[in-house]
Design an enzyme around this catalytic site. Structure first.
Site, PDB file in Angstrom:
ATOM      1  N   HIS A   1       0.854  -1.190   0.000  1.00  0.00           N
ATOM      2  CA  HIS A   1       0.000   0.000   0.000  1.00  0.00           C
ATOM      3  C   HIS A   1       0.893   1.244   0.000  1.00  0.00           C
ATOM      4  O   HIS A   1       2.059   1.191   0.404  1.00  0.00           O
ATOM      5  CB  HIS A   1      -0.892   0.010   1.232  1.00  0.00           C
ATOM      6  CG  HIS A   1      -1.947  -1.042   1.211  1.00  0.00           C
ATOM      7  ND1 HIS A   1      -3.040  -0.995   2.049  1.00  0.00           N
ATOM      8  CD2 HIS A   1      -2.093  -2.176   0.477  1.00  0.00           C
ATOM      9  CE1 HIS A   1      -3.809  -2.045   1.826  1.00  0.00           C
ATOM     10  NE2 HIS A   1      -3.248  -2.781   0.874  1.00  0.00           N
TER      11      HIS A   1
ATOM     12  N   GLU B   1       0.980   3.853   1.907  1.00  0.00           N
ATOM     13  CA  GLU B   1       1.514   4.216   3.221  1.00  0.00           C
ATOM     14  C   GLU B   1       2.650   3.281   3.632  1.00  0.00           C
ATOM     15  O   GLU B   1       3.665   3.730   4.169  1.00  0.00           O
ATOM     16  CB  GLU B   1       0.401   4.177   4.282  1.00  0.00           C
ATOM     17  CG  GLU B   1      -0.719   5.161   4.037  1.00  0.00           C
ATOM     18  CD  GLU B   1      -1.859   4.583   3.185  1.00  0.00           C
ATOM     19  OE1 GLU B   1      -2.944   5.173   3.211  1.00  0.00           O
ATOM     20  OE2 GLU B   1      -1.657   3.556   2.506  1.00  0.00           O
TER      21      GLU B   1
END
Length: 161
Positions: free
Chosen positions: A58, A60
């Site tokens: 992802h 992040e």
């Protein structure tokens, strides 16, 4: 700490990175950046789940990994995360593990849900303590053996993180 103009510039970079990789079929519409306490950008990344064949890639997570590599540390105390969407449960956990204390986000979990992503579903699943065994079964096994490993770690005064 940061003014809206600075966060807007960082968010625009995260959006641009997400747009590029999304359109290259690298991953979803997710971008993230890590900035230091002075507002300097350390990393700007996007979701690369499809390219990497990695469900943990992802935006992040990638931003945290890259910032940690650049700074040479697992501890991002003082850093801030700017992301195009509210972090999923996995990313939220990684943010907490990295000691990031401030997140600016764009879209809500319900916005991701509206286009087919499961963030909101996973939050609800966790809150209900995973009642649906068709989705996930979690069973405790061999705790005594594993506790020996934990005890050894503590006795050797290994680094806590």
């Amino acid at each position: 700490m940061y003014n809206d103009d600075k966060i807007k510039v960082v968010m625009e970079k995260a959006i641009a990175q997400a747009e590029k990789t999304m359109n290259d079929d690298v991953g979803g519409p997710f971008g993230a950046a890590i900035i230091d306490p002075n507002g300097e950008i350390i990393s700007v990344t996007s979701n690369s789940v499809l390219k990497d064949h990695d469900p943990t890639a992802h935006a992040e997570m990638n931003a945290i990994r890259k910032a940690g590599e650049i700074l040479g540390t697992h501890d991002l105390t003082g850093c801030t995360l700017v992301t195009t969407a509210y972090p999923c449960p996995m990313c939220l956990s990684a943010i907490i593990w990295a000691n990031i204390k401030h997140v600016f986000y764009g879209c809500r979990p319900s916005d991701a849900d509206a286009i087919g992503f499961r963030d909101d579903f996973i939050y609800k699943f966790i809150r209900d303590e995973h009642p649906d065994k068709k989705i996930l079964t979690i069973d405790e096994k061999f705790r005594d053996q594993c506790l020996l490993l934990f005890k050894e770690y503590k006795e050797k005064e290994k680094t806590l993180y």
